[in-house]
Design a protein around this motif. Structure first.
Motif, PDB file in Angstrom:
ATOM      1  N   SER A 261       0.731  -1.438   0.020  1.00 14.90           N
ATOM      2  CA  SER A 261      -0.251   0.238  -0.245  1.00 14.90           C
ATOM      3  C   SER A 261       1.149   1.620   0.282  1.00 14.90           C
ATOM      4  CB  SER A 261      -1.232  -0.235   1.230  1.00 14.90           C
ATOM      5  OG  SER A 261      -0.216  -0.459   2.618  1.00 14.90           O
ATOM      6  N   SER A 262       2.144   1.026   0.372  1.00 15.49           N
ATOM      7  CA  SER A 262       2.770   2.405   0.695  1.00 15.49           C
ATOM      8  C   SER A 262       3.559   2.782  -1.284  1.00 15.49           C
ATOM      9  CB  SER A 262       4.196   2.506   1.299  1.00 15.49           C
ATOM     10  OG  SER A 262       5.005   1.141   1.095  1.00 15.49           O
ATOM     11  N   ASN A 263       3.212   1.591  -2.297  1.00 18.04           N
ATOM     12  CA  ASN A 263       4.142   1.584  -3.269  1.00 18.04           C
ATOM     13  C   ASN A 263       2.901   2.691  -4.061  1.00 18.04           C
ATOM     14  OD1 ASN A 263       4.932  -1.110  -3.429  1.00 18.04           O
ATOM     15  ND2 ASN A 263       6.572   0.209  -2.281  1.00 18.04           N
ATOM     16  N   GLU A 264       3.108   3.421  -5.024  1.00 18.93           N
ATOM     17  CA  GLU A 264       2.585   3.637  -5.981  1.00 18.93           C
ATOM     18  C   GLU A 264       2.588   3.404  -7.437  1.00 18.93           C
ATOM     19  OE1 GLU A 264       3.942   8.090  -7.344  1.00 18.93           O
ATOM     20  OE2 GLU A 264       2.411   9.055  -5.851  1.00 18.93           O
ATOM     21  N   THR A 265       1.301   2.989  -7.248  1.00 18.52           N
ATOM     22  CA  THR A 265       1.264   1.977  -8.715  1.00 18.52           C
ATOM     23  C   THR A 265       0.413   2.402 -10.170  1.00 18.52           C
ATOM     24  OG1 THR A 265      -0.511   0.937  -7.996  1.00 18.52           O
ATOM     25  CG2 THR A 265       1.191   0.074  -6.914  1.00 18.52           C
ATOM     26  N   VAL A 266       0.358   1.430 -10.972  1.00 11.45           N
ATOM     27  CA  VAL A 266      -0.384   2.153 -12.369  1.00 11.45           C
ATOM     28  C   VAL A 266      -1.355   0.455 -12.804  1.00 11.45           C
ATOM     29  CG1 VAL A 266      -0.494   1.614 -15.029  1.00 11.45           C
ATOM     30  CG2 VAL A 266       1.112   3.632 -13.747  1.00 11.45           C
ATOM     31  N   LEU A 267      -2.549   0.507 -12.718  1.00 13.71           N
ATOM     32  CA  LEU A 267      -3.456  -0.526 -12.728  1.00 13.71           C
ATOM     33  C   LEU A 267      -3.427  -0.339 -14.284  1.00 13.71           C
ATOM     34  CD1 LEU A 267      -4.950  -2.751 -11.918  1.00 13.71           C
ATOM     35  CD2 LEU A 267      -6.914  -0.949 -11.867  1.00 13.71           C
ATOM     36  N   THR A 294      -8.765  -4.639   0.272  1.00 16.24           N
ATOM     37  CA  THR A 294      -7.973  -6.364   0.399  1.00 16.24           C
ATOM     38  C   THR A 294      -7.034  -6.026   0.899  1.00 16.24           C
ATOM     39  OG1 THR A 294      -9.961  -7.386  -0.905  1.00 16.24           O
ATOM     40  CG2 THR A 294      -7.090  -8.375  -0.244  1.00 16.24           C
ATOM     41  N   TYR A 295      -5.792  -4.696   0.024  1.00 16.30           N
ATOM     42  CA  TYR A 295      -4.637  -4.657  -0.536  1.00 16.30           C
ATOM     43  C   TYR A 295      -4.423  -3.414   0.688  1.00 16.30           C
ATOM     44  CZ  TYR A 295      -5.179  -9.414  -1.998  1.00 16.30           C
ATOM     45  OH  TYR A 295      -4.931 -10.730  -2.519  1.00 16.30           O
ATOM     46  N   SER A 296      -5.464  -2.721  -0.413  1.00 16.13           N
ATOM     47  CA  SER A 296      -5.148  -0.790   0.598  1.00 16.13           C
ATOM     48  C   SER A 296      -4.311  -0.548  -0.252  1.00 16.13           C
ATOM     49  CB  SER A 296      -4.157  -1.079   1.661  1.00 16.13           C
ATOM     50  OG  SER A 296      -5.616  -1.028   3.457  1.00 16.13           O
ATOM     51  N   ILE A 297      -4.667  -0.860  -1.817  1.00 20.94           N
ATOM     52  CA  ILE A 297      -3.698  -0.252  -2.925  1.00 20.94           C
ATOM     53  C   ILE A 297      -4.735   0.692  -3.644  1.00 20.94           C
ATOM     54  CG2 ILE A 297      -2.557  -0.930  -5.038  1.00 20.94           C
ATOM     55  CD1 ILE A 297      -1.720  -3.031  -3.503  1.00 20.94           C
ATOM     56  N   LYS A 298      -4.329   2.128  -4.318  1.00 20.51           N
ATOM     57  CA  LYS A 298      -5.362   2.705  -4.867  1.00 20.51           C
ATOM     58  C   LYS A 298      -4.209   3.688  -5.773  1.00 20.51           C
ATOM     59  CE  LYS A 298      -7.968   7.157  -4.416  1.00 20.51           C
ATOM     60  NZ  LYS A 298      -8.738   8.362  -3.384  1.00 20.51           N
ATOM     61  N   PRO A 299      -4.643   2.654  -7.083  1.00 27.83           N
ATOM     62  CA  PRO A 299      -3.169   3.243  -8.157  1.00 27.83           C
ATOM     63  C   PRO A 299      -3.310   4.943  -8.483  1.00 27.83           C
ATOM     64  CG  PRO A 299      -4.656   0.816  -8.857  1.00 27.83           C
ATOM     65  CD  PRO A 299      -4.903   1.726  -7.153  1.00 27.83           C
ATOM     66  N   VAL A 300      -2.022   5.067  -8.445  1.00 24.64           N
ATOM     67  CA  VAL A 300      -2.346   6.498  -8.947  1.00 24.64           C
ATOM     68  C   VAL A 300      -2.456   6.547 -10.283  1.00 24.64           C
ATOM     69  CG1 VAL A 300      -0.923   7.370  -7.104  1.00 24.64           C
ATOM     70  CG2 VAL A 300       0.325   6.300  -9.437  1.00 24.64           C
ATOM     71  N   ARG A 301      -3.030   5.865 -11.140  1.00 25.93           N
ATOM     72  CA  ARG A 301      -3.048   6.111 -12.195  1.00 25.93           C
ATOM     73  C   ARG A 301      -3.542   4.531 -12.864  1.00 25.93           C
ATOM     74  NH1 ARG A 301      -1.332   9.960 -11.965  1.00 25.93           N
ATOM     75  NH2 ARG A 301      -0.117  11.630 -13.307  1.00 25.93           N
ATOM     76  N   LEU A 335       5.692  10.137 -18.037  1.00 22.98           N
ATOM     77  CA  LEU A 335       6.314   9.878 -19.602  1.00 22.98           C
ATOM     78  C   LEU A 335       4.793   8.787 -19.738  1.00 22.98           C
ATOM     79  CD1 LEU A 335       9.767   8.080 -18.966  1.00 22.98           C
ATOM     80  CD2 LEU A 335       8.577   9.908 -20.190  1.00 22.98           C
ATOM     81  N   LEU A 336       4.210   8.443 -19.139  1.00 29.33           N
ATOM     82  CA  LEU A 336       2.825   7.543 -19.378  1.00 29.33           C
ATOM     83  C   LEU A 336       1.327   8.560 -19.385  1.00 29.33           C
ATOM     84  CD1 LEU A 336       1.137   4.382 -19.342  1.00 29.33           C
ATOM     85  CD2 LEU A 336       0.978   5.026 -16.671  1.00 29.33           C
ATOM     86  N   ASP A 337       1.697   9.272 -18.833  1.00 28.43           N
ATOM     87  CA  ASP A 337       0.966  10.581 -20.087  1.00 28.43           C
ATOM     88  C   ASP A 337       1.395  10.750 -20.340  1.00 28.43           C
ATOM     89  OD1 ASP A 337      -0.653   9.131 -16.828  1.00 28.43           O
ATOM     90  OD2 ASP A 337       0.205  11.390 -15.912  1.00 28.43           O
ATOM     91  N   ALA A 338       2.762  11.003 -20.959  1.00 29.51           N
ATOM     92  CA  ALA A 338       2.761  12.228 -22.306  1.00 29.51           C
ATOM     93  C   ALA A 338       1.936  11.921 -23.391  1.00 29.51           C
ATOM     94  CB  ALA A 338       3.780  12.149 -22.713  1.00 29.51           C
ATOM     95  N   PRO A 339       1.160  12.605 -24.291  1.00 29.20           N
ATOM     96  CA  PRO A 339       0.640  12.187 -25.953  1.00 29.20           C
ATOM     97  C   PRO A 339       1.433  10.712 -26.791  1.00 29.20           C
ATOM     98  CG  PRO A 339       1.739  14.685 -25.396  1.00 29.20           C
ATOM     99  CD  PRO A 339       1.873  14.124 -24.169  1.00 29.20           C
ATOM    100  N   ALA A 340       0.971  10.762 -27.246  1.00 30.25           N
ATOM    101  CA  ALA A 340       1.726   8.783 -28.347  1.00 30.25           C
ATOM    102  C   ALA A 340       0.565   9.181 -29.654  1.00 30.25           C
ATOM    103  CB  ALA A 340       1.645   8.382 -27.824  1.00 30.25           C
ATOM    104  N   GLU A 341       0.405   9.762 -30.681  1.00 30.21           N
ATOM    105  CA  GLU A 341      -0.510   9.904 -31.485  1.00 30.21           C
ATOM    106  C   GLU A 341      -0.181   8.174 -32.167  1.00 30.21           C
ATOM    107  OE1 GLU A 341      -0.285  13.080 -35.430  1.00 30.21           O
ATOM    108  OE2 GLU A 341       0.965  13.250 -34.194  1.00 30.21           O
TER     109      GLU A 341
END
Length: 584
Positions: A261-267, A294-301, A335-341
């Protein structure tokens, strides 16, 4: 599984699908002979080129990810088969920019690793700077089973593509792009589940194993490879098992990524090809809820959509990326959020929106619509309650017949819709509001109809009842008066006229109007609800054998209309008869 396809020639299918990428994205071009989709040299500035690929059948991976900000080239094999080393070599040596180096991203399948690896070594021998990242993120394959081969690569690969592609577009050096891509790969864990295997176009049907009607295969690979287990679970149970494979640190065979739960994650919630968008929404919500509860994980994306398929696989996969420091000026999130054409990438929310999300809502009651006012025309609440309850109970009892008729001439939902509305109004009456104002009484009924009845009939009833309340209000005056049949008849006529603005239905078109209009006209003349109800019943009976001019029956066709009345008209006639009986 379905073995029916619009295109059954696999060679033609793959080539025409690759061609479509160039039709939908002008930054791309196609080397048809080598099945390579690549970025046009004048579509982007010089940068590290990102190459990937594999067997076809995983679209939009890989070809639809070619575009500025993502892949520079994608090499396609035949369906579920690796491209050859020569195809990959030509992509590296002839189709992409090599001045700043090339990063090759390949999923961990023996054929892919060997063929891409051979091409990488040939390119290195020719003096090209090339690095390769092998992605193995599938928690469905444990350490014991994977052995020296390791885990399979599945949908988490697209996160490597996106982050590496965005970093390359920033002008980063090959060593940094390689390092960050490898870090993403090492910190991503995935698993898929499917309700059935898929059929490959061009192959004889019947070769693939079938799953039982209520079975799901957890951990199934994207080429029909066996999963970890077969189970009979509902969606919450399936998600629970999948997350356990991904996150249970006590399972030493599969604890590949230590995420807490202390980690920032992407789902990433990925559609394997055959799940409806509607169900994907339900699946995404279930996954997010279980991660948090169940895991107290809240993805930031949270990214949900179709990214790596298994043809038309009736399944989905989950991927979790534990975010790490990139060591460069841009974070993994940026980088994940950066636009992609690229036509295959569909996550379009900006970093700034994620960082500072809007928080306001429009709560109930915050709008400008005021409360409806009383009309001054009164009813006897007890009499209205008695009559309405009798009519609604008669309608509920008639649901099986209405449904049977609608199954013959429609889509079978008319009876259920009317029953749902009737039950809703009965529940409202049970609240005992004892409203004496005729218009306000109708307003309460209308709110129930609008919430409980959907489809065409629900909309028509809502329009009619709103106009009926308006017709009552128009007759109100400063002096109090009782709602007699003449007042109701006038209001009903106004409501019928209002409804005609939204539907061209007339008696003879085989719709509920065949019962409604005779009721209104007869009540206006006779001032008797019983007489009006008989006219509605006669109008409904006349629809038997009447060919529909409006409604879904027009499209359904067939000869059933000769034996049954219009279900909507029949239901309304039953209601009116019950209303008259309740007033006696």
């Amino acid at each position: 599984m379905s073995s029916k396809h619009f295109i059954n020639d696999p060679t033609h299918l793959v080539l025409s699908a690759l061609k479509s990428i160039t039709l939908t994205n002008p930054t791309t071009a196609l080397d048809e002979e080598n099945k390579i989709v690549y970025l046009r040299p004048d579509a982007a500035k010089q940068q590290v080129s990102i190459i990937s690929g594999g067997g076809s059948g995983h679209e939009p991976s890989f070809a639809a990810f070619v575009g500025p900000g993502l892949l520079s080239g994608a090499v396609a094999g035949t369906i579920f088969a690796s491209p050859g080393a020569e195809q990959v070599r030509r992509c590296i040596g002839e189709r992409v920019e090599t001045g700043k180096g090339v990063l090759v991203v390949v999923m961990n399948y023996t054929g892919d690793v060997l063929n891409f690896g051979m091409a990488v070594e040939k390119a290195k021998a020719a003096g090209v700077q090339v690095e390769m990242v092998v992605m193995g993120d599938d928690a469905g394959v444990g350490r014991a089973q994977g052995g020296k081969v390791g885990r399979r690569g599945i949908a988490g690969t697209v996160l490597v593509h996106k982050i590496a592609g965005a970093l390359a577009a920033e002008g980063a050096e090959l060593k940094d792009v390689h390092r960050v891509a490898k870090t993403v790969a090492e910190n991503t864990v995935s698993i898929g589940s499917s309700l059935m295997h898929v059929h490959v176009p061009g192959r004889e049907a019947g070769g693939e194993e079938e799953l039982g009607q209520s079975e799901v295969e957890i951990g199934m690979g994207i080429h029909n490879e066996p999963g970890s287990e077969k189970s009979k679970e509902d969606l919450p149970g399936i998600v629970k098992r999948m997350l356990k494979y991904m996150l249970d640190q006590s399972d030493k065979d599969r604890a590949f990524s230590n995420i807490s739960s202390s980690n920032e994650t992407v789902l990433l919630v990925n559609n394997l090809g055959g799940v409806s968008v509607l169900e994907m929404g339900g699946i995404t919500t279930e996954v997010v809820n279980q991660l948090q509860q169940t895991y107290s994980i809240k993805p930031v994306r949270i990214i949900s959509g179709t990214f790596m398929t298994s043809l038309n696989g009736l399944g989905f996969s989950l991927s979790l990326l534990k975010l790490q420091d990139t060591g460069v000026s841009k974070s993994m999130l940026e980088l994940l959020d950066a636009p992609a054409e690229a036509s295959g990438w569909s996550a379009a929310v900006k970093s700034s929106t994620w960082a500072n999300p809007p928080t306001k809502t429009r709560d109930a009651g915050s709008g400008s619509t005021g409360q409806n006012k009383p009309c001054g025309i009164s009813i006897d609440p007890k009499q209205a309650d008695k009559a309405l309850r009798n009519a609604l109970r008669k309608l509920i009892a008639a649901e099986p017949d209405i449904t049977k008729y609608d199954t013959v001439v429609g889509d079978g939902d008319c009876g259920i819709g009317l029953k749902r509305g009737a039950e809703g109004i009965l529940s409202y009456l049970d609240e005992g509001k004892n409203e004496q104002d005729a218009a306000l009484f109708l307003d309460g009924i209308i709110s129930v109809v609008e919430k409980t009845m959907d489809g065409t009939s629900g909309a028509l009833y809502a329009i009619f009842l709103n106009a009926l309340a308006g017709g009552i209000r128009q007759q109100g005056s400063s002096s109090s008066q009782s709602a007699d049949p003449a007042i109701w008849a006038k209001a009903l006529k106004a409501a019928l006229d209002a409804m005609s603005k939204y539907t061209p239905a007339q008696p003879g078109d085989r719709t509920l109007v065949d019962a409604l209009q005779p009721f209104v006209e007869t009540l206006e003349k006779s001032k008797s609800v019983d007489e009006a109800a008989k006219a509605a019943e006669q109008g409904s009976a006349k629809t038997k054998g009447m060919k529909a001019s409006l409604g879904r029956t027009v499209y359904v066709g067939g000869s059933g209309f000769e034996e049954v009345p219009d279900p909507g008209a029949h239901g309304l006639a039953v209601f009116f008869k019950g209303l008259g009986e309740g007033l006696d």
